[in-house]
Design a protein around this motif. Structure first.
Motif, PDB file in Angstrom:
ATOM      1  N   UNK A  16     -33.889  59.075 -34.640  1.00 49.64           N
ATOM      2  CA  UNK A  16     -33.852  59.486 -36.012  1.00 49.64           C
ATOM      3  C   UNK A  16     -34.275  58.674 -37.308  1.00 49.64           C
ATOM      4  N   UNK A  17     -33.982  57.380 -37.023  1.00 50.73           N
ATOM      5  CA  UNK A  17     -34.264  56.364 -37.952  1.00 50.73           C
ATOM      6  C   UNK A  17     -35.866  55.753 -38.099  1.00 50.73           C
ATOM      7  N   UNK A  18     -36.294  55.872 -36.667  1.00 53.92           N
ATOM      8  CA  UNK A  18     -37.674  55.363 -36.402  1.00 53.92           C
ATOM      9  C   UNK A  18     -38.787  56.328 -36.800  1.00 53.92           C
ATOM     10  N   UNK A  19     -38.568  57.537 -36.358  1.00 53.91           N
ATOM     11  CA  UNK A  19     -39.611  58.599 -36.495  1.00 53.91           C
ATOM     12  C   UNK A  19     -40.122  58.929 -37.813  1.00 53.91           C
ATOM     13  N   UNK A  20     -39.224  58.999 -38.801  1.00 53.71           N
ATOM     14  CA  UNK A  20     -39.707  59.587 -40.111  1.00 53.71           C
ATOM     15  C   UNK A  20     -40.816  58.714 -40.601  1.00 53.71           C
ATOM     16  N   UNK A  21     -40.692  57.202 -40.469  1.00 54.92           N
ATOM     17  CA  UNK A  21     -41.965  56.502 -41.061  1.00 54.92           C
ATOM     18  C   UNK A  21     -42.550  56.078 -39.891  1.00 54.92           C
ATOM     19  N   UNK A  22     -41.891  55.939 -38.749  1.00 53.75           N
ATOM     20  CA  UNK A  22     -42.430  55.218 -37.716  1.00 53.75           C
ATOM     21  C   UNK A  22     -43.919  55.864 -37.103  1.00 53.75           C
ATOM     22  N   UNK A  23     -44.047  57.389 -37.224  1.00 56.33           N
ATOM     23  CA  UNK A  23     -45.000  57.706 -36.909  1.00 56.33           C
ATOM     24  C   UNK A  23     -46.572  57.642 -37.652  1.00 56.33           C
ATOM     25  N   UNK A  24     -46.459  57.360 -38.911  1.00 47.91           N
ATOM     26  CA  UNK A  24     -47.611  57.073 -39.908  1.00 47.91           C
ATOM     27  C   UNK A  24     -47.624  55.750 -39.767  1.00 47.91           C
ATOM     28  N   UNK A  25     -46.552  54.815 -39.922  1.00 52.75           N
ATOM     29  CA  UNK A  25     -46.828  53.570 -39.906  1.00 52.75           C
ATOM     30  C   UNK A  25     -47.438  52.758 -38.496  1.00 52.75           C
ATOM     31  N   UNK A  26     -46.829  53.157 -37.388  1.00 53.46           N
ATOM     32  CA  UNK A  26     -47.310  52.917 -36.035  1.00 53.46           C
ATOM     33  C   UNK A  26     -48.922  53.393 -36.020  1.00 53.46           C
ATOM     34  N   UNK A  27     -49.263  54.675 -36.145  1.00 50.97           N
ATOM     35  CA  UNK A  27     -50.668  54.832 -36.299  1.00 50.97           C
ATOM     36  C   UNK A  27     -51.541  54.134 -37.339  1.00 50.97           C
ATOM     37  N   UNK A  28     -51.121  53.600 -38.298  1.00 48.11           N
ATOM     38  CA  UNK A  28     -51.957  52.574 -39.216  1.00 48.11           C
ATOM     39  C   UNK A  28     -52.023  51.447 -38.545  1.00 48.11           C
ATOM     40  N   UNK A  29     -50.826  50.911 -37.620  1.00 47.06           N
ATOM     41  CA  UNK A  29     -51.017  49.662 -36.910  1.00 47.06           C
ATOM     42  C   UNK A  29     -51.910  49.697 -35.636  1.00 47.06           C
ATOM     43  N   UNK A  30     -52.071  50.909 -35.076  1.00 49.93           N
ATOM     44  CA  UNK A  30     -52.759  51.191 -34.056  1.00 49.93           C
ATOM     45  C   UNK A  30     -54.375  51.319 -34.435  1.00 49.93           C
ATOM     46  N   UNK A  31     -54.446  51.990 -35.701  1.00 46.47           N
ATOM     47  CA  UNK A  31     -55.821  52.186 -36.066  1.00 46.47           C
ATOM     48  C   UNK A  31     -56.460  50.642 -36.303  1.00 46.47           C
ATOM     49  N   UNK A  32     -55.729  49.708 -37.034  1.00 47.82           N
ATOM     50  CA  UNK A  32     -56.004  48.540 -37.149  1.00 47.82           C
ATOM     51  C   UNK A  32     -56.220  47.774 -36.076  1.00 47.82           C
ATOM     52  N   UNK A  33     -55.605  48.087 -34.842  1.00 49.27           N
ATOM     53  CA  UNK A  33     -55.624  47.328 -33.512  1.00 49.27           C
ATOM     54  C   UNK A  33     -57.064  47.844 -32.999  1.00 49.27           C
ATOM     55  N   UNK A  34     -57.147  49.045 -33.090  1.00 54.16           N
ATOM     56  CA  UNK A  34     -58.359  49.765 -32.480  1.00 54.16           C
ATOM     57  C   UNK A  34     -59.705  49.481 -33.124  1.00 54.16           C
ATOM     58  N   UNK A  35     -59.660  49.207 -34.295  1.00 50.27           N
ATOM     59  CA  UNK A  35     -60.698  48.867 -35.239  1.00 50.27           C
ATOM     60  C   UNK A  35     -61.023  47.189 -34.953  1.00 50.27           C
ATOM     61  N   UNK A  36     -59.976  46.388 -34.620  1.00 47.97           N
ATOM     62  CA  UNK A  36     -60.072  45.085 -34.569  1.00 47.97           C
ATOM     63  C   UNK A  36     -60.853  45.006 -33.107  1.00 47.97           C
ATOM     64  N   UNK A  37     -60.320  45.625 -32.023  1.00 48.98           N
ATOM     65  CA  UNK A  37     -61.036  45.647 -30.674  1.00 48.98           C
ATOM     66  C   UNK A  37     -62.516  46.075 -30.822  1.00 48.98           C
ATOM     67  N   UNK A  38     -62.805  46.861 -31.820  1.00 44.58           N
ATOM     68  CA  UNK A  38     -64.231  47.401 -31.785  1.00 44.58           C
ATOM     69  C   UNK A  38     -64.842  46.336 -32.554  1.00 44.58           C
TER      70      UNK A  38
END
Length: 331
Positions: free
Chosen positions: A210-232
């Motif tokens: 309940x405390x992680x999901x409200x912001x975590x969905x978008x926040x972690x997606x942004x981190x994974x975008x950065x990670x994926x682009x970094x690997x590319x």
């Protein structure tokens, strides 16, 4: 080639082009002359770069050509128009073109986190080696929830934004090396899995999500975008395809810069949600719904707006007009 002699032979042509770029109004003949002079100086730049690449002269001619190109186009892109083009075209197109990299990073990270949490739940002795019973009680009963309300919301939003922007910047900056990106992502996932398993084992799973999901969905997606682009970015020089390694790395590096700037805005939104929504007195379902809405808007932004921009030819790279001139040298 004698650089001094070459400069002396063509300095008057460069001065004439500069004079044309400074004129407030150009006649028809002068506009034609501007284009002709532009082509001549572009060829001169190519000769200098190939035969006697003096840095100061190359920089001077490149700057002169840039001003002449803008003058010839007859338009100036306003700051607001540039911002609008960036967020409506370049950034979403970059996200769409690189979607399989960051979606793969997201899926792989989710799977790794789930496996780690399940393993930790089935091996409670590991928890005891990481934290003392007193530290576990402090985390479960106080620290985890207090983390979101320790500071004023505005200050906390700024703190979260800076921290997450730093993590994404590291993923992009170190992407060319490959392994540091994997390490950064894994470190974040380990922390998430450890805290999640501890909270779950002590009957606070609902509180945790309940405390992680409200912001975590978008926040972690942004981190994974950065990670994926970094690997590319790493893969661009390992397997450059039809381009040279330098060209491939340069293109993906410019695209990574586009993504980095865009993610600043994405992380600002997630930071505001974490500061103002996560610790709010709203019901858990309402807080999670707000987070899910933000994530849905982001995905629609990528797969609707980004897809359309990509089909129009946008890639996330700089426009051709903003790249340096490359004119073949005449024999």
């Amino acid at each position: 080639m004698d650089l001094d002699a070459y400069v002396a032979a063509h300095a008057s042509e460069w001065q004439r082009l500069e004079a044309l770029t400074r004129k407030r109004r150009l006649s028809g003949a002068e506009a034609d002359e501007l284009v002709e002079r532009y082509q001549q100086v572009a060829t001169h730049l190519s000769v200098v770069r190939t035969s006697a690449p003096d840095p100061s002269l190359v920089a001077h001619l490149s700057s002169l050509l840039s001003r002449a190109r803008n003058r010839a186009a007859g338009t100036r892109t306003s700051t607001w128009r540039g911002v609008r083009t960036f967020f409506a075209e370049r950034f979403p197109a970059a996200l769409y073109r690189l979607r399989w990299w960051w979606l793969g990073t997201l899926a792989g990270s989710a799977a790794v986190t789930a496996v780690m949490m399940l393993w930790l739940l089935h091996h409670p002795n590991v928890e005891q080696s990481l934290l003392s019973p007193r530290e576990v009680d402090q985390l479960v009963d106080h620290d985890f929830e207090n983390y979101y309300s320790e500071y004023a919301a505005s200050h906390f939003a700024a703190q979260v934004w800076v921290n997450n922007a730093w993590v994404t910047a590291l993923c992009l900056a170190l992407g060319v090396l490959g392994l540091p990106v994997v390490y950064l992502l894994f470190s974040n996932l380990v922390n998430l899995a450890i805290i999640g398993s501890i909270m779950t084992r002590h009957g606070h799973a609902g509180h945790f999500w309940g405390l992680i999901l409200p912001h975590g969905m978008l926040e972690l997606t942004a981190v994974f975008v950065a990670g994926g682009v970094g690997l590319r970015l790493f893969w661009s020089w390992v397997e450059p395809g039809a381009l040279t390694r330098t060209q491939s790395l340069a293109r993906e590096g410019r695209t990574a810069g586009t993504v980095a700037l865009g993610l600043v805005a994405v992380l600002f939104v997630s930071g505001c949600i974490e500061a103002f929504v996560t610790p709010s007195p709203l019901p858990t379902w309402a807080r999670i719904a707000i987070g899910a809405l933000a994530e849905t808007v982001f995905l629609a932004y990528v797969f609707v707006l980004g897809r359309q921009a990509f089909l129009r030819g946008q890639t996330g790279d700089l426009d051709e007009a903003l790249l340096e001139d490359r004119v073949a040298t005449q024999a």
